[in-house]
Motif scaffolding. Sequence first.
Motif, PDB file in Angstrom:
ATOM      1  N   SER A 120      -3.040  33.560   2.481  1.00 31.84           N
ATOM      2  CA  SER A 120      -4.343  34.130   2.118  1.00 31.84           C
ATOM      3  C   SER A 120      -5.497  33.467   2.860  1.00 31.84           C
ATOM      4  O   SER A 120      -6.515  34.104   3.119  1.00 31.84           O
ATOM      5  CB  SER A 120      -4.563  34.037   0.604  1.00 31.84           C
ATOM      6  N   GLY A 121      -5.356  32.197   3.232  1.00 30.71           N
ATOM      7  CA  GLY A 121      -6.429  31.522   3.954  1.00 30.71           C
ATOM      8  C   GLY A 121      -6.662  32.054   5.354  1.00 30.71           C
ATOM      9  O   GLY A 121      -7.698  31.788   5.964  1.00 30.71           O
ATOM     10  N   THR A 125      -9.787  36.411   9.130  1.00 26.58           N
ATOM     11  CA  THR A 125     -10.500  35.276   9.733  1.00 26.58           C
ATOM     12  C   THR A 125     -10.431  35.324  11.254  1.00 26.58           C
ATOM     13  O   THR A 125     -10.755  34.347  11.919  1.00 26.58           O
ATOM     14  CB  THR A 125      -9.903  33.940   9.248  1.00 26.58           C
ATOM     15  N   GLY A 152      -2.174  29.094   0.786  1.00 24.72           N
ATOM     16  CA  GLY A 152      -3.609  29.267   0.843  1.00 24.72           C
ATOM     17  C   GLY A 152      -4.097  28.921   2.244  1.00 24.72           C
ATOM     18  O   GLY A 152      -3.940  29.678   3.192  1.00 24.72           O
ATOM     19  N   TRP A 153      -4.659  27.709   2.373  1.00 25.87           N
ATOM     20  CA  TRP A 153      -5.072  27.210   3.682  1.00 25.87           C
ATOM     21  C   TRP A 153      -4.096  26.135   4.162  1.00 25.87           C
ATOM     22  O   TRP A 153      -4.261  25.565   5.222  1.00 25.87           O
ATOM     23  CB  TRP A 153      -6.494  26.649   3.599  1.00 25.87           C
ATOM     24  N   ALA A 191      -6.535  28.094  -5.299  1.00 27.38           N
ATOM     25  CA  ALA A 191      -7.594  28.816  -4.587  1.00 27.38           C
ATOM     26  C   ALA A 191      -6.996  29.922  -3.715  1.00 27.38           C
ATOM     27  O   ALA A 191      -7.555  31.016  -3.615  1.00 27.38           O
ATOM     28  CB  ALA A 191      -8.406  27.847  -3.733  1.00 27.38           C
ATOM     29  N   GLY A 192      -5.844  29.646  -3.115  1.00 26.50           N
ATOM     30  CA  GLY A 192      -5.203  30.652  -2.283  1.00 26.50           C
ATOM     31  C   GLY A 192      -4.748  31.849  -3.093  1.00 26.50           C
ATOM     32  O   GLY A 192      -4.883  33.000  -2.645  1.00 26.50           O
ATOM     33  N   ARG A 194      -6.025  32.885  -5.937  1.00 27.46           N
ATOM     34  CA  ARG A 194      -7.217  33.637  -6.366  1.00 27.46           C
ATOM     35  C   ARG A 194      -7.729  34.518  -5.231  1.00 27.46           C
ATOM     36  O   ARG A 194      -8.119  35.671  -5.456  1.00 27.46           O
ATOM     37  CB  ARG A 194      -8.313  32.674  -6.832  1.00 27.46           C
ATOM     38  N   ARG A 195      -7.709  33.996  -4.016  1.00 31.17           N
ATOM     39  CA  ARG A 195      -8.209  34.781  -2.881  1.00 31.17           C
ATOM     40  C   ARG A 195      -7.306  35.972  -2.599  1.00 31.17           C
ATOM     41  O   ARG A 195      -7.786  37.081  -2.337  1.00 31.17           O
ATOM     42  CB  ARG A 195      -8.316  33.892  -1.637  1.00 31.17           C
ATOM     43  N   LEU A 196      -6.000  35.777  -2.666  1.00 31.97           N
ATOM     44  CA  LEU A 196      -5.088  36.887  -2.428  1.00 31.97           C
ATOM     45  C   LEU A 196      -5.257  37.960  -3.502  1.00 31.97           C
ATOM     46  O   LEU A 196      -5.271  39.154  -3.200  1.00 31.97           O
ATOM     47  CB  LEU A 196      -3.642  36.389  -2.391  1.00 31.97           C
ATOM     48  N   ARG A 198      -7.893  38.681  -5.133  1.00 34.61           N
ATOM     49  CA  ARG A 198      -9.167  39.387  -4.937  1.00 34.61           C
ATOM     50  C   ARG A 198      -9.086  40.351  -3.755  1.00 34.61           C
ATOM     51  O   ARG A 198      -9.599  41.478  -3.819  1.00 34.61           O
ATOM     52  CB  ARG A 198     -10.288  38.361  -4.697  1.00 34.61           C
ATOM     53  N   LEU A 199      -8.429  39.926  -2.670  1.00 35.34           N
ATOM     54  CA  LEU A 199      -8.409  40.734  -1.455  1.00 35.34           C
ATOM     55  C   LEU A 199      -7.347  41.831  -1.475  1.00 35.34           C
ATOM     56  O   LEU A 199      -7.547  42.894  -0.883  1.00 35.34           O
ATOM     57  CB  LEU A 199      -8.185  39.825  -0.241  1.00 35.34           C
TER      58      LEU A 199
END
Length: 209
Positions: A120-121, A125, A152-153, A191-192, A194-196, A198-199
């Motif tokens: 997801s990071g 990008t 994530g990242w 955090a990763g 959560r980002r996945l 959302r996206l």
Amino acid sequence: SSSCHRMPAPAVADPAAMTTASHPDAVPVIAYHGVALHGPSPDGYTVTRDQLARQLNALRASGYTAISAATYLRFAAGKPVRLPAHPILITFDDGDASSYCAADAVLQHTGLRAVMFAISGRLDTGCASCLTVAELRRMRASGRWDVAFHAGWGHVQVRAAQGGSGAFYATREPGESFADWRTRVVRDLNAGKRRLARLVPGAQLRLFA
């Protein structure tokens, strides 16, 4: 951002069916990384388009049914689930655009499905080899793909306390306590995810590769 163009399924000879006893109480998992879109495999992690087509055609000819991420999770959790006689989970790591470009038509041809584990990071990008958010959403909508969480990242190498380098999630850095390592890793994973979520709405966050 990737410029993925869905490629046709290679024309490969019909495989001989393998004789395999039914195993509805176990689920083999196949993990692919990248697919070489042109020419031979450049490394030990990548298959060619022809190899991928031959392998997936052989699974279909041998009676295997690819299950969804949700079905696999129910099985892994010991919850009631009806599995086919020859279940299998087909996965691709790293959110690599080449995997989707090469595999999607083969999955459609064979009636199989797969799980793409996305980093997801790296989404949107500028990563040239990575699937975009729009592509991952389109994959989910096709019904042939589930999207799950790969990192994530933290899909990187870091300096290791004992010298050299190691994987971000599995390596303590110089001067890092166990508690600090755990905090760093858990923060990145949470955090990763959560980002996945959302996206790519509907992405499966309970599977991790």
